[in-house]
Design a protein around this motif. Sequence first.
Motif, PDB file in Angstrom:
ATOM      1  N   GLY A  65      29.843  43.138  47.402  1.00 43.25           N
ATOM      2  CA  GLY A  65      31.260  43.446  47.634  1.00 43.25           C
ATOM      3  C   GLY A  65      31.449  44.483  48.724  1.00 43.25           C
ATOM      4  N   THR A  66      30.626  45.534  48.687  1.00 46.21           N
ATOM      5  CA  THR A  66      30.708  46.567  49.720  1.00 46.21           C
ATOM      6  C   THR A  66      30.307  46.005  51.078  1.00 46.21           C
ATOM      7  OG1 THR A  66      30.159  48.225  48.063  1.00 46.21           O
ATOM      8  CG2 THR A  66      29.925  48.877  50.356  1.00 46.21           C
ATOM      9  N   SER A  67      29.275  45.167  51.099  1.00 43.86           N
ATOM     10  CA  SER A  67      28.826  44.566  52.356  1.00 43.86           C
ATOM     11  C   SER A  67      29.882  43.661  52.952  1.00 43.86           C
ATOM     12  CB  SER A  67      27.541  43.772  52.126  1.00 43.86           C
ATOM     13  OG  SER A  67      26.525  44.606  51.660  1.00 43.86           O
ATOM     14  N   GLY A 105      34.702  43.523  58.968  1.00 44.57           N
ATOM     15  CA  GLY A 105      35.557  44.309  59.857  1.00 44.57           C
ATOM     16  C   GLY A 105      36.818  44.809  59.183  1.00 44.57           C
ATOM     17  N   LEU A 106      36.971  44.539  57.914  1.00 44.74           N
ATOM     18  CA  LEU A 106      38.159  44.981  57.190  1.00 44.74           C
ATOM     19  C   LEU A 106      38.251  46.502  57.172  1.00 44.74           C
ATOM     20  CD1 LEU A 106      40.583  44.419  55.282  1.00 44.74           C
ATOM     21  CD2 LEU A 106      38.959  44.526  53.395  1.00 44.74           C
ATOM     22  N   GLY A 164      38.646  53.662  52.656  1.00 50.76           N
ATOM     23  CA  GLY A 164      37.925  54.044  51.441  1.00 50.76           C
ATOM     24  C   GLY A 164      38.396  53.258  50.230  1.00 50.76           C
ATOM     25  N   PHE A 165      39.708  53.050  50.139  1.00 55.56           N
ATOM     26  CA  PHE A 165      40.269  52.285  49.024  1.00 55.56           C
ATOM     27  C   PHE A 165      39.770  50.841  49.061  1.00 55.56           C
ATOM     28  CE2 PHE A 165      43.637  49.685  47.115  1.00 55.56           C
ATOM     29  CZ  PHE A 165      43.695  50.265  45.864  1.00 55.56           C
ATOM     30  N   ALA A 166      39.746  50.243  50.265  1.00 59.77           N
ATOM     31  CA  ALA A 166      39.286  48.856  50.395  1.00 59.77           C
ATOM     32  C   ALA A 166      37.807  48.735  50.033  1.00 59.77           C
ATOM     33  CB  ALA A 166      39.526  48.356  51.814  1.00 59.77           C
ATOM     34  N   ARG A 205      34.021  47.475  43.317  1.00 55.89           N
ATOM     35  CA  ARG A 205      34.345  47.320  41.899  1.00 55.89           C
ATOM     36  C   ARG A 205      34.520  45.839  41.526  1.00 55.89           C
ATOM     37  NH1 ARG A 205      38.266  50.759  41.724  1.00 55.89           N
ATOM     38  NH2 ARG A 205      39.856  49.254  42.268  1.00 55.89           N
ATOM     39  N   GLU A 206      35.272  45.111  42.330  1.00 61.08           N
ATOM     40  CA  GLU A 206      35.511  43.694  42.022  1.00 61.08           C
ATOM     41  C   GLU A 206      34.236  42.872  42.177  1.00 61.08           C
ATOM     42  OE1 GLU A 206      38.279  42.491  40.620  1.00 61.08           O
ATOM     43  OE2 GLU A 206      38.927  44.576  40.615  1.00 61.08           O
ATOM     44  N   GLY A 207      33.411  43.215  43.171  1.00 61.88           N
ATOM     45  CA  GLY A 207      32.127  42.537  43.329  1.00 61.88           C
ATOM     46  C   GLY A 207      31.230  42.758  42.123  1.00 61.88           C
ATOM     47  N   GLY A 208      31.254  43.975  41.569  1.00 63.28           N
ATOM     48  CA  GLY A 208      30.478  44.269  40.366  1.00 63.28           C
ATOM     49  C   GLY A 208      30.926  43.449  39.177  1.00 63.28           C
ATOM     50  N   LYS A 209      32.244  43.302  39.013  1.00 61.41           N
ATOM     51  CA  LYS A 209      32.762  42.499  37.896  1.00 61.41           C
ATOM     52  C   LYS A 209      32.346  41.042  38.039  1.00 61.41           C
ATOM     53  CE  LYS A 209      36.947  45.245  37.111  1.00 61.41           C
ATOM     54  NZ  LYS A 209      38.410  45.226  37.266  1.00 61.41           N
TER      55      LYS A 209
END
Length: 180
Positions: free
Chosen positions: A131-133, A139-140, A156-158, A164-168
């Motif tokens: 998710g972080t990657s 480029g977001l 930072g929010f994005a 978090r969503e990638g982890g879920k």
Amino acid sequence: MNNNLIKGISIGLGTVFVASNFYTINLLSKKSSLPMFDLPVSKYSTYEIQADKEGYRILHRMHDPRIIASVESIKKPAGFLGASKTLVRKDIQTIAGETNLKIENNGKLTEKQIACIKEKAKGESTGQLIGTSVATGTGLVTSLSNVPIVGWFLSGFATNTARREGGKIGENMASDFNDC
């Protein structure tokens, strides 16, 4: 006349842009009289926060699941021709809200439950990394960081939301794939 029109539009747009920047800076600089809290959150965490103008008090438990316990007693025939009865006691504990996680026989998990917990943790970790990657690689984050004044916050929010969503998603995929 075209020159005057262009100058008027430029001055008007410049004034609106400067005013919006001052307004944004004014909003960001206002502080609340009560403290803000950014505490870590997990599925089983509990918080108790009492805050007022004089100070605050935080009671935080990171892993505080509510345990539901039940005792099952079974009488089985024993002895010569089943004349006497033996009492078998089975203690079962369940975490509230969990349907498939049971702790049986003095708090010991089964091998399958241990394997499921490990696989879910691996899936969540991998999902957070992906998710972080994705957020940074597409480029977001770079695009959001170029927004004036609040770009640092948006990027930072994005990144945090994508993590978090990638982890879920990773945890759910690992759970489904391993029949947990």
